[in-house]
Design a protein around this motif. Structure first.
Motif, mmCIF file in Angstrom:
data_model
loop_
_atom_site.group_PDB
_atom_site.id
_atom_site.type_symbol
_atom_site.label_atom_id
_atom_site.label_comp_id
_atom_site.label_asym_id
_atom_site.label_seq_id
_atom_site.Cartn_x
_atom_site.Cartn_y
_atom_site.Cartn_z
ATOM 1 N N MET A 1 8.529 10.874 9.290
ATOM 2 C CA MET A 1 7.878 12.136 8.923
ATOM 3 C C MET A 1 6.917 11.886 7.766
ATOM 4 S SD MET A 1 9.616 15.803 7.937
ATOM 5 C CE MET A 1 10.419 15.198 6.466
ATOM 6 N N THR A 2 5.697 12.354 7.879
ATOM 7 C CA THR A 2 4.702 12.107 6.836
ATOM 8 C C THR A 2 4.391 13.346 6.006
ATOM 9 O OG1 THR A 2 2.883 12.595 8.354
ATOM 10 C CG2 THR A 2 3.621 10.300 8.217
ATOM 11 N N TRP A 3 5.136 14.442 6.236
ATOM 12 C CA TRP A 3 4.916 15.626 5.406
ATOM 13 C C TRP A 3 6.254 16.292 5.107
ATOM 14 C CZ3 TRP A 3 6.613 20.280 7.313
ATOM 15 C CH2 TRP A 3 6.848 20.344 8.689
ATOM 16 N N ARG A 4 6.259 17.029 4.009
ATOM 17 C CA ARG A 4 7.454 17.780 3.607
ATOM 18 C C ARG A 4 7.022 19.107 2.997
ATOM 19 N NH1 ARG A 4 10.600 13.170 -0.033
ATOM 20 N NH2 ARG A 4 10.163 11.398 1.329
ATOM 21 N N THR A 31 7.235 13.003 -7.316
ATOM 22 C CA THR A 31 6.013 13.221 -8.082
ATOM 23 C C THR A 31 4.862 13.350 -7.106
ATOM 24 O OG1 THR A 31 6.830 11.957 -9.975
ATOM 25 C CG2 THR A 31 4.450 12.256 -9.811
ATOM 26 N N ALA A 32 4.035 14.378 -7.297
ATOM 27 C CA ALA A 32 2.932 14.632 -6.364
ATOM 28 C C ALA A 32 1.641 14.864 -7.136
ATOM 29 C CB ALA A 32 3.241 15.847 -5.487
ATOM 30 N N ASN A 51 1.944 15.671 1.665
ATOM 31 C CA ASN A 51 1.775 14.476 2.492
ATOM 32 C C ASN A 51 2.528 13.351 1.789
ATOM 33 O OD1 ASN A 51 0.796 11.915 3.455
ATOM 34 N ND2 ASN A 51 -0.939 12.978 4.376
ATOM 35 N N THR A 52 3.535 12.791 2.443
ATOM 36 C CA THR A 52 4.390 11.778 1.811
ATOM 37 C C THR A 52 4.287 10.415 2.496
ATOM 38 O OG1 THR A 52 6.285 12.438 3.173
ATOM 39 C CG2 THR A 52 6.028 13.520 1.023
ATOM 40 N N ALA A 53 3.229 10.207 3.285
ATOM 41 C CA ALA A 53 3.113 8.966 4.055
ATOM 42 C C ALA A 53 3.147 7.735 3.157
ATOM 43 C CB ALA A 53 1.837 8.983 4.885
ATOM 44 N N ALA A 54 2.330 7.714 2.102
ATOM 45 C CA ALA A 54 2.267 6.549 1.217
ATOM 46 C C ALA A 54 3.562 6.389 0.425
ATOM 47 C CB ALA A 54 1.076 6.677 0.266
ATOM 48 N N LEU A 55 4.149 7.505 0.027
ATOM 49 C CA LEU A 55 5.420 7.457 -0.702
ATOM 50 C C LEU A 55 6.524 6.899 0.180
ATOM 51 C CD1 LEU A 55 7.036 8.305 -3.277
ATOM 52 C CD2 LEU A 55 7.413 10.504 -2.155
ATOM 53 N N ASP A 56 6.575 7.354 1.418
ATOM 54 C CA ASP A 56 7.620 6.897 2.334
ATOM 55 C C ASP A 56 7.506 5.411 2.652
ATOM 56 O OD1 ASP A 56 8.475 9.509 2.372
ATOM 57 O OD2 ASP A 56 7.466 10.009 4.251
ATOM 58 N N ARG A 57 6.286 4.883 2.605
ATOM 59 C CA ARG A 57 6.074 3.457 2.854
ATOM 60 C C ARG A 57 6.175 2.631 1.582
ATOM 61 N NH1 ARG A 57 3.910 1.570 7.605
ATOM 62 N NH2 ARG A 57 4.480 -0.405 6.628
ATOM 63 N N ASP A 58 6.409 3.290 0.449
ATOM 64 C CA ASP A 58 6.574 2.608 -0.834
ATOM 65 C C ASP A 58 5.363 1.742 -1.155
ATOM 66 O OD1 ASP A 58 7.923 2.026 -3.195
ATOM 67 O OD2 ASP A 58 8.886 0.237 -2.361
ATOM 68 N N LEU A 59 4.156 2.298 -0.955
ATOM 69 C CA LEU A 59 2.941 1.571 -1.269
ATOM 70 C C LEU A 59 2.767 1.458 -2.770
ATOM 71 C CD1 LEU A 59 0.378 3.041 1.291
ATOM 72 C CD2 LEU A 59 1.825 1.014 1.515
ATOM 73 N N GLY A 60 2.006 0.460 -3.201
ATOM 74 C CA GLY A 60 1.741 0.285 -4.628
ATOM 75 C C GLY A 60 0.731 1.322 -5.080
ATOM 76 N N GLY A 63 1.086 5.111 -3.984
ATOM 77 C CA GLY A 63 2.438 5.332 -3.493
ATOM 78 C C GLY A 63 3.086 6.558 -4.093
ATOM 79 N N VAL A 64 2.434 7.685 -3.950
ATOM 80 C CA VAL A 64 2.948 8.968 -4.432
ATOM 81 C C VAL A 64 2.749 9.997 -3.328
ATOM 82 C CG1 VAL A 64 2.482 8.499 -6.874
ATOM 83 C CG2 VAL A 64 0.711 9.539 -5.469
ATOM 84 N N ALA A 65 3.302 11.184 -3.550
ATOM 85 C CA ALA A 65 3.058 12.285 -2.619
ATOM 86 C C ALA A 65 1.769 13.001 -3.030
ATOM 87 C CB ALA A 65 4.230 13.256 -2.638
ATOM 88 N N PHE A 66 1.144 13.653 -2.066
ATOM 89 C CA PHE A 66 -0.076 14.419 -2.324
ATOM 90 C C PHE A 66 0.114 15.846 -1.834
ATOM 91 C CE2 PHE A 66 -1.375 10.030 -2.093
ATOM 92 C CZ PHE A 66 -2.273 9.909 -3.148
ATOM 93 N N ILE A 67 -0.282 16.790 -2.659
ATOM 94 C CA ILE A 67 -0.182 18.193 -2.271
ATOM 95 C C ILE A 67 -1.349 18.540 -1.345
ATOM 96 C CG2 ILE A 67 -0.324 20.576 -3.102
ATOM 97 C CD1 ILE A 67 1.245 19.688 -5.565
#
Length: 348
Positions: A1-4, A31-32, A51-60, A63-67
């Motif tokens: 899931m890429t959104w919450r 943190t968003a 949008n939590t795609a980058a956070l879920d993949r633990d990117l450098g 690697g945060v959520a975006f509103i």
């Protein structure tokens, strides 16, 4: 899931045009980031889509959520022009570019004369920007500097805390976002027009051109976003500007292909003859000498300029934190010394 879904619980320390929030979701607190150009200013208690795609993949980088947007009220954002950036995505943004027909600067972009009075520094990594600025300031404390952010990586200029700090401390006179990138002090459609904007509108002596945070590399010969540096330098040359390239180098990268001269830089060097400044009077002298030898092996196409300048004290006292790929200045000084040398050389 890429959104919450979530609820803003707290506003965290933020920077220019970018707000940071703690957001409570059903799977924990995150943190968003929220870009004011897209969602306006939000308050605690607001329900939002994330949008939590980058956070879920633990990117450098990133690697945060975006509103994405508040759920109950439309974002308080007013379109500022008719040019679309981040085109035809759900969060596209309307901007007024410097070269618009409605712009008071429009005529400056029609058959412009050569920019022989503008020095241009082209960099691959966004993380080298503060070191380039430090080198420029060391050579010429009064220089007017513009940063041109291209669309090879992050599109919102607001994502860069580094740029925000440089602007707040008046170490940069302006930021110009071009291509699909947006959110600068000025907007342009191309690198060439951004260079014209830098010189003719901002009054810059030097323009630093580079992608924002989040460059892409795939470990393949041509699969990296820094390949655009070739085109950026060609565009600068098209209008007569003086170009300096920041070679990418490292003495501490865990990946062998990026130690010494990066394989990314080697690909770029295959296409354009360049003058490349290297600082030798530094604590990174051994590594810098190795880079100079690598450059000598490129069939004599490039002129290596050895600068007898010690940039260590300049970089150590610079007010912006130097960091690249998770490494500090002291972890990996070589790339920062080379970036400072490029700025110093361009300012001269």
């Amino acid at each position: 899931m890429t959104w919450r879904e979530g609820t803003i619980s707290q506003r965290l320390p933020s920077w220019r045009d970018c707000d940071r929030y703690r957001v409570a979701t059903s799977s924990g607190t995150v943190t968003a980031l929220a870009y004011r150009h897209l969602v306006g200013k939000l308050t605690s208690g607001t329900r939002v889509w994330l949008n939590t795609a980058a956070l879920d993949r633990d990117l450098g980088t990133g690697g945060v959520a975006f509103i994405i947007a508040p759920q109950s009220i439309p974002p308080d954002v007013t379109p500022r022009g008719h040019i679309v950036k981040a085109r035809y995505t759900p969060q596209q943004v309307m901007v007024a570019t410097a070269e618009d027909e409605e712009s008071p600067y429009h005529e400056l972009f029609i058959n412009p004369p050569p920019l022989t009075d503008l020095a241009v520094v082209v960099a691959d990594l966004h993380s080298t920007l503060p070191a380039v600025v430090a080198g420029i300031r060391h050579a010429n404390p009064e220089a007017t500097i513009a940063y041109i952010m291209t669309d090879g990586a992050a599109l919102p200029a607001a994502f860069s805390h580094t740029v925000s700090q440089l602007r707040e401390r008046e170490l940069l006179a302006a930021t110009i976002t071009c291509g699909q990138a947006f959110g600068g002090d000025y907007e342009c459609t191309s690198v060439v027009n951004a260079l014209i904007c830098a010189r003719r509108i901002v009054g810059a002596d030097i323009a630093v051109v580079g992608q924002g945070p989040g460059n892409v590399g795939t470990g393949t010969t041509f699969g990296f976003s820094g390949l655009d540096c070739i085109w950026h330098m060609q565009q600068a040359a098209m209008i007569g500007a003086q170009v300096t390239f920041v070679v990418r180098a490292s003495s501490a990268d865990r990946r062998a292909r990026h130690r010494g001269l990066s394989h990314h830089t080697m690909r770029v060097l295959e296409h354009l003859p360049l003058s490349i400044p290297i600082a030798l009077a530094t604590d990174a002298v051994t590594s810098a000498s190795s880079v100079a030898r690598q450059l000598d092996e490129t069939e004599g196409r490039h002129r290596v300029v050895s600068l007898p300048v010690d940039f260590a004290p300049v970089l150590e006292r610079f007010p912006i934190t130097l960091k690249t790929m998770g490494r500090s200045y002291h972890d990996d000084p070589l790339g920062f010394h080379i970036a400072a040398a490029a700025g110093y050389f361009a300012a001269g």
